[in-house]
Design a protein around this motif. Structure first.
Motif, PDB file in Angstrom:
ATOM      1  N   TRP A   1      -6.038  -4.845 -11.250  1.00 28.38           N
ATOM      2  CA  TRP A   1      -5.343  -5.741 -12.057  1.00 28.38           C
ATOM      3  C   TRP A   1      -6.047  -6.418 -13.010  1.00 28.38           C
ATOM      4  O   TRP A   1      -5.722  -6.418 -14.114  1.00 28.38           O
ATOM      5  CB  TRP A   1      -4.471  -6.629 -11.007  1.00 28.38           C
TER       6      TRP A   1
ATOM      7  N   PRO B   1       5.315  -6.921 -12.584  1.00 29.34           N
ATOM      8  CA  PRO B   1       6.168  -5.940 -11.838  1.00 29.34           C
ATOM      9  C   PRO B   1       6.171  -4.219 -12.014  1.00 29.34           C
ATOM     10  O   PRO B   1       6.508  -3.497 -11.124  1.00 29.34           O
ATOM     11  CB  PRO B   1       7.606  -6.479 -12.034  1.00 29.34           C
ATOM     12  N   GLN B   2       5.833  -4.048 -13.483  1.00 28.64           N
ATOM     13  CA  GLN B   2       6.019  -2.534 -13.737  1.00 28.64           C
ATOM     14  C   GLN B   2       4.717  -1.872 -13.143  1.00 28.64           C
ATOM     15  O   GLN B   2       4.725  -0.645 -13.082  1.00 28.64           O
ATOM     16  CB  GLN B   2       6.017  -2.331 -15.088  1.00 28.64           C
ATOM     17  N   LEU B   3       3.653  -2.667 -12.514  1.00 22.60           N
ATOM     18  CA  LEU B   3       2.617  -2.020 -12.024  1.00 22.60           C
ATOM     19  C   LEU B   3       2.661  -2.028 -10.633  1.00 22.60           C
ATOM     20  O   LEU B   3       1.888  -1.786  -9.778  1.00 22.60           O
ATOM     21  CB  LEU B   3       1.251  -3.007 -12.394  1.00 22.60           C
ATOM     22  N   HIS B   4       4.006  -2.426 -10.029  1.00 28.28           N
ATOM     23  CA  HIS B   4       4.345  -2.668  -8.711  1.00 28.28           C
ATOM     24  C   HIS B   4       3.481  -3.748  -8.113  1.00 28.28           C
ATOM     25  O   HIS B   4       3.333  -3.466  -6.827  1.00 28.28           O
ATOM     26  CB  HIS B   4       3.898  -1.049  -8.130  1.00 28.28           C
ATOM     27  N   ILE B   5       3.274  -4.498  -8.640  1.00 26.77           N
ATOM     28  CA  ILE B   5       2.397  -5.981  -8.108  1.00 26.77           C
ATOM     29  C   ILE B   5       3.387  -6.771  -7.638  1.00 26.77           C
ATOM     30  O   ILE B   5       4.249  -7.182  -8.359  1.00 26.77           O
ATOM     31  CB  ILE B   5       1.503  -6.617  -9.210  1.00 26.77           C
ATOM     32  N   THR B   6       3.782  -6.979  -6.477  1.00 26.12           N
ATOM     33  CA  THR B   6       4.710  -7.720  -5.911  1.00 26.12           C
ATOM     34  C   THR B   6       4.340  -9.039  -5.478  1.00 26.12           C
ATOM     35  O   THR B   6       5.381  -9.887  -5.217  1.00 26.12           O
ATOM     36  CB  THR B   6       5.499  -6.865  -4.789  1.00 26.12           C
TER      37      THR B   6
ATOM     38  N   THR C   1       3.299 -11.764  -6.301  1.00 27.81           N
ATOM     39  CA  THR C   1       3.164 -12.745  -7.624  1.00 27.81           C
ATOM     40  C   THR C   1       3.051 -14.178  -7.752  1.00 27.81           C
ATOM     41  O   THR C   1       2.963 -14.731  -8.662  1.00 27.81           O
ATOM     42  CB  THR C   1       4.438 -12.004  -8.629  1.00 27.81           C
TER      43      THR C   1
END
Lengths: 275, 249
Positions: B195, B217-222, B224
């Protein structure tokens, strides 16, 4: 003027000037062009304190390869930026078949090599708008020679109009390695073309072979040859080269002082004779 | 060119000897002195590589390392007229010839890249910093970064571990940020999460922190909840370290 080759190992000492105080410094443009960061700052401080002469490494005047115009443009800009008073190079080659060797290889002493080098020196001098001082390099074996070393050098100087950098240690080393008389050799050189002198130490690696290392103090016989040589020259800048085994600054300053006292003695005598 | 073919050939032969150490026939040479040219020329190259890649030199068995340097110098036409740049050619040669496979050193390319980046950054020309303000909005004002940096990605943690045994068990995805301290010129480096590597890359393009966070979110980082505060903490720390210089004016 007696100067010293600028090495990163003692840059801070040169800037402080406490234990070593040369009249000028010499540096290789190749080691400093396009450099930034810490060393650029150091370079600027050194240049503010001392006059600068330059001694190049990568021109490769004797190379069969074409001159590198991009490199020459950088050299020219560097010499202008740092107000360099004299630019010298080596009468040798360090590049062949488009490959740099980063060392000084001996040129065959031949007339076609003379013509080749003369043409290249003239190209460089025209481009840089200044004379080149060419150093007679030390060498450990002749290669396919068809003429004597002294004739080779004299032909190059005569036809190119270049100046000479007389490295007295090199002459001593060559005279020892190839068994000739150093003084007789120097007397045959076009001494009015000498614009610069180098002095350095060397290492004897065999009973009949000396390697020009720049890693030892100057020995007494080289000082003697230096003193004898000065009696035949007009005053020119003198440089102490020390590239390896860097000693305490007080020791280097001792060598500078000894060189300077010989210069004063010989050139003062000459001034008195002229007067 | 004024050189006769014979003289040209002699010079080529002499330089071949210096590059390869393979026996040559040269007229008028003192044979037992020729060896000194090969020794002096090669020692210079060997020392240059050893100084440029001290970790690799210590990590790789000396016979392998020696073979690499000999192979490189014999078969590669060294292009740089500045010796300090030659290690880049060594690194490139290693990649092009798949030395990582040939010598069974899977992390070799990463290691050479890391060590070269450090040397390049240390020596490279100054890049003037753009105008910037020392205060601004961290989220909405584009940040001004120290231009003298490299963002590297590795498959092996060569910036964290030096021993083969430790490296070989840690294949993965790694990022390292190297930058030159504006005052001292020393090279700093820091390990980055994927990240933070993405963030750094986007900041360098002039994207604001808010826009980059919106993309998370488009990097699948949930996870947050703390992403914004952690990100800002990182950036503030990097301002202290002179990597983030300030805010666009």
């Amino acid at each position: 003027m007696v100067g010293v080759g600028f090495r990163r190992e003692f840059a801070e000492e040169l800037i402080s000037g406490e234990h070593i105080r040369p009249d000028f410094v010499e540096l290789a443009p190749e080691n400093w062009m396009n450099i930034g960061g810490y060393w650029r700052k150091i370079l600027h401080r050194v240049v503010e304190k001392y006059p600068v002469l330059c001694h190049g490494l990568s021109l490769s005047i004797g190379s069969p390869d074409a001159l590198n115009k991009e490199f020459l443009a950088y050299v020219k800009a560097f010499l202008q930026e740092y107000k360099v008073q004299l630019y010298s190079e080596h009468l040798s080659y360090s590049k062949c078949d488009n490959a740099h060797m980063y060392d000084l290889l001996p040129i065959p002493f031949r007339m076609d090599a003379v013509r080749h080098i003369v043409s290249r020196i003239q190209q460089v001098q025209d481009y840089l708008q200044r004379p080149l001082a060419m150093e007679i390099v030390s060498y450990y074996t002749p290669v396919a020679a068809e003429m004597s070393e002294i004739d080779f050098i004299n032909e190059v100087v005569k036809h190119s109009g270049c100046q000479l950098l007389l490295d007295v240690n090199n002459i001593y080393v060559n005279a020892f390695n190839h068994q000739y008389d150093a003084k007789a050799f120097i007397q045959q050189l076009p001494l009015s073309s000498v614009a610069y002198i180098h002095m350095a130490g060397h290492e004897q690696v065999a009973p009949d072979l000396i390697i020009d290392t720049h890693g030892e103090p100057i020995i007494d016989p080289v000082y003697d040859l230096f003193e004898w040589t000065l009696a035949h020259l007009q005053p020119v800048p003198v440089l102490l080269e020390r590239d390896f085994n860097i000693p305490e600054m007080i020791e280097l300053q001792g060598e500078l002082s000894r060189l300077k006292s010989i210069c004063h003695k010989q050139w003062k005598l000459k001034d008195e004779l002229v007067a | 060119m004024n050189l006769l073919p014979d003289t040209y050939h002699i010079q080529q032969t002499f330089s071949d000897w210096c590059r390869t150490g393979k026996k040559v026939q040269l007229p008028g040479v003192v044979a037992d002195r020729l060896v000194h040219y090969r020794r002096l020329v090669f020692n210079n190259i060997r020392d240059t590589m050893e100084n440029a890649f001290p970790i690799a030199f210590n990590n790789i068995p000396s016979r392998k390392w020696d073979k690499m340097v000999k192979d490189f110098f014999a078969h590669h036409a060294c292009q740089s007229y500045q010796l300090w740049k030659l290690p880049l050619e060594f690194y490139t040669y290693a990649v092009e010839h798949s030395w990582d496979e040939q010598y069974d050193i899977p992390y070799l390319n990463d290691l050479l890249a890391f060590e070269w980046a450090e040397m390049e950054l240390y020596n490279m020309e100054d890049i003037p910093a753009p105008a910037y303000l020392t205060e601004g909005n961290w989220l909405d004002t584009p940040l001004v970064l120290n231009q003298e940096h490299r963002l590297l990605s590795f498959s092996w943690p060569v910036h964290l571990k030096a021993k083969r045994r430790e490296l070989m068990t840690r294949k993965g995805v790694y990022f390292a940020l190297l930058y030159r301290h504006p005052e001292t010129g020393s090279i700093q480096f820091t390990d980055l999460s994927p990240w933070l590597a993405f963030l750094t890359e986007q900041l360098a393009q002039g994207i604001t922190v808010r826009d980059i966070l919106d993309y998370a979110p488009q990097l699948h980082i949930t996870e947050t909840d703390t992403l914004e505060s952690d990100t800002l903490a990182f950036l503030k720390e990097m301002q202290q370290q002179h990597f983030v210089l300030g805010f666009q004016s």
